[in-house]
Design an enzyme around this catalytic site. Structure first.
Site, PDB file in Angstrom:
ATOM      1  N   PHE A  54      51.059  31.466  56.826  1.00 49.91           N
ATOM      2  CA  PHE A  54      50.128  30.650  57.629  1.00 49.91           C
ATOM      3  C   PHE A  54      49.028  31.562  58.184  1.00 49.91           C
ATOM      4  O   PHE A  54      48.797  31.652  59.371  1.00 49.91           O
ATOM      5  CB  PHE A  54      50.902  29.941  58.753  1.00 49.91           C
TER       6      PHE A  54
ATOM      7  N   GLU B 131      44.326  26.114  41.550  1.00 54.15           N
ATOM      8  CA  GLU B 131      42.866  26.223  41.403  1.00 54.15           C
ATOM      9  C   GLU B 131      42.300  27.398  42.187  1.00 54.15           C
ATOM     10  O   GLU B 131      41.402  28.104  41.733  1.00 54.15           O
ATOM     11  CB  GLU B 131      42.208  24.916  41.881  1.00 54.15           C
TER      12      GLU B 131
ATOM     13  N   VAL C 248      41.418  31.530  41.311  1.00 58.41           N
ATOM     14  CA  VAL C 248      40.183  32.103  40.747  1.00 58.41           C
ATOM     15  C   VAL C 248      38.997  31.404  41.406  1.00 58.41           C
ATOM     16  O   VAL C 248      38.889  30.176  41.369  1.00 58.41           O
ATOM     17  CB  VAL C 248      40.114  31.902  39.211  1.00 58.41           C
TER      18      VAL C 248
ATOM     19  N   GLY D  54      37.442  37.296  56.496  1.00 58.71           N
ATOM     20  CA  GLY D  54      38.604  36.654  55.854  1.00 58.71           C
ATOM     21  C   GLY D  54      38.553  36.681  54.336  1.00 58.71           C
ATOM     22  O   GLY D  54      39.276  35.935  53.682  1.00 58.71           O
TER      23      GLY D  54
ATOM     24  N   GLU E 296      41.878  40.973  50.622  1.00 57.01           N
ATOM     25  CA  GLU E 296      43.332  40.879  50.531  1.00 57.01           C
ATOM     26  C   GLU E 296      43.948  41.641  51.703  1.00 57.01           C
ATOM     27  O   GLU E 296      43.305  42.520  52.302  1.00 57.01           O
ATOM     28  CB  GLU E 296      43.804  41.515  49.210  1.00 57.01           C
TER      29      GLU E 296
ATOM     30  N   ASP F 281      42.462  42.720  41.922  1.00 55.66           N
ATOM     31  CA  ASP F 281      42.369  41.275  42.168  1.00 55.66           C
ATOM     32  C   ASP F 281      41.582  40.594  41.025  1.00 55.66           C
ATOM     33  O   ASP F 281      42.012  39.571  40.484  1.00 55.66           O
ATOM     34  CB  ASP F 281      41.683  41.061  43.525  1.00 55.66           C
TER      35      ASP F 281
ATOM     36  N   LYS G 267      42.666  37.818  38.043  1.00 50.51           N
ATOM     37  CA  LYS G 267      41.927  36.576  37.794  1.00 50.51           C
ATOM     38  C   LYS G 267      41.524  36.436  36.320  1.00 50.51           C
ATOM     39  O   LYS G 267      41.573  35.329  35.767  1.00 50.51           O
ATOM     40  CB  LYS G 267      40.702  36.516  38.713  1.00 50.51           C
TER      41      LYS G 267
ATOM     42  N   GLY H 123      37.121  32.877  51.245  1.00 49.51           N
ATOM     43  CA  GLY H 123      36.805  32.318  52.559  1.00 49.51           C
ATOM     44  C   GLY H 123      37.840  31.276  52.978  1.00 49.51           C
ATOM     45  O   GLY H 123      38.556  30.719  52.148  1.00 49.51           O
TER      46      GLY H 123
END
Ligand SMILES: NC(=O)C1=CN([C@@H]2O[C@H](COP(=O)(O)OP(=O)(O)OC[C@H]3O[C@@H](n4cnc5c(N)ncnc54)[C@H](OP(=O)(O)O)[C@@H]3O)[C@@H](O)[C@H]2O)C=CC1
Ligand SMILES: N[C@@H](CC=O)C(=O)O
Length: 350
Positions: free
Chosen positions: A10, A154, A157, A211, A214, A225, A229, A326
């Site tokens: 969370f 979804e 990526v 934000g 990672e 990362d 993807k 984001g």
């Protein structure tokens, strides 16, 4: 029917989805007939709550955003605290698990086990965690199918930008022979800020505060990362088996202010580019920083925006650009996966 959700993790993205579900609850009900409640949250440090009748959205967000944990969430009859992620997945009455824990770029765990446990318990999973999709795509797709549940990813990526759904649905029938794009928001944001004169360290701090990064930003700056993807795109969109180890990968940590200045003098801009190419049934892929000329469409993609070009046999190149990271942007990716599950359920019922 009301969709019952259990969140594993969370943090930024989990809270992003919870805020959307709360602030848009009326319009989602009116436009889509979609209603949801959060029945469980299990988070490492923030704590764990479960109530079969649902938790209060406002109280959850207030607790975590004011105090940093769920400890101040009001105690009520029937509230269970302290379940770990697997207990939450197996024992809660949720129909869908929202997997938004850290992406582990070496093993994909414990998120792979979270998916296995959810599917085996007859629960759908929607997730933004890239590990399970990059490392266990075949196994988990088959397991979800075997148990008759849905798996949405979804947001793995380009956050909520439909980089997976758009080619799968609206470019169906094309042979996609090459994919090339900017797939990491943190590094694209950092390169923009460094081009404007910020230091590498300051640019990374800003991306973290926004934000985008990672939990371990090494994944962003070393290209890991983006490597995950491109593997997801190769498998899911191009239908080609590709492992993470097969993708050559370098990041942006070697880019000095001098190299950035030199590119500017040459009329070029550094971008972290991921590419996958299919030729004679063989796929090759790489992630590397490239000096792209200013007239390349990717040169003008700035900040946390991402862009991707699909090379198709029937339409030629098709380029999609949009948010790559984001809170709300990635929260939305989970919403569209949930709406897709809800719409399919409606179709089956009607
Ligand atoms: N941020 C973004 O823009 C995007 C993120 N993603 C992916 O989405 C996922 C979530 O990202 P984000 O929200 O930004 O990350 P955060 O670090 O903000 O949140 C992750 C949360 O998951 C918790 N957590 C980690 N492991 C476990 C576990 N095993 N069980 C329970 N809780 C756990 C953490 O706990 P705590 O810190 O409390 O210990 C933290 O609260 C990641 O996998 C990321 O790669 C994908 C696209 C975009
Ligand atoms: N850290 C990632 C988040 C989204 O996948 C990025 O910056 O792109």
């Amino acid at each position: 029917m009301t969709h019952k959700l259990a969140f594993i993790g969370f943090g930024v993205v989990g809270q992003g989805l919870a805020e959307i579900l709360y602030s848009k609850r009326q319009s989602l009900k009116d436009a889509e007939g979609f209603e949801s409640k959060i029945v469980a949250i299990s988070d490492f440090k923030k704590g764990s709550l479960y109530h079969p009748d649902g938790l209060d959205f406002e109280a959850l967000l207030e607790a975590v955003q004011d105090g940093g944990t769920l400890d101040s969430y009001p105690k009520a009859d029937g509230l269970i605290t302290g379940w770990d992620s697997l207990e939450t997945i197996r024992k809660s009455n949720a129909d869908t698990v929202i997997e938004v824990s850290y992406t582990d770029v070496s093993t994909g765990q414990p998120a792979i086990d979270h998916c296995r446990a959810a599917f085996e318990s007859g629960k759908n999973v929607v997730m933004t965690n890239k590990g399970p999709v990059a490392l266990a795509y075949q196994e988990l797709s088959a397991l979800a199918k075997k148990h008759g549940v849905s798996w949405g990813f979804e947001g793995t990526v380009m956050s909520g930008t439909p980089a997976l759904r758009m080619p799968k649905l609206t470019l169906a029938g094309n042979d996609i022979t090459e994919i090339r794009g900017i797939l990491n928001g943190t590094t694209n944001f950092m390169l923009m800020r460094m081009d404007e004169g910020a230091s590498y360290e300051a640019a990374l701090k800003e991306a973290q505060a926004l934000g985008y990064a990672e939990a371990d930003p090494t994944s962003d700056v070393e290209g890991l990362d983006a490597r995950y993807k491109i593997v997801i795109l190769a498998q899911h969109v191009m239908g080609m088996p590709l492992t993470v180890e097969q993708v050559e990968c370098t990041g942006i940590s070697q880019l000095t202010p001098e190299l950035i200045e030199q590119a500017r003098m040459e009329g070029r801009r550094w971008k972290l580019i991921a590419t996958a190419k299919k030729e004679n049934g063989i796929i090759t892929a790489k992630v590397a920083a490239e000096k792209v000329p200013l007239d390349d469409p990717l040169a003008s993609v700035s900040g946390a925006l991402n862009a991707i070009t699909y090379q198709t046999d029937l339409l030629g190149p098709v380029t999609l650009s949009g948010a790559g990271a984001g809170k709300a942007e990635t929260g939305f990716s989970l919403l569209i996966d949930l709406l897709t599950i809800a719409r399919a359920r409606e179709t089956v019922q009607s």
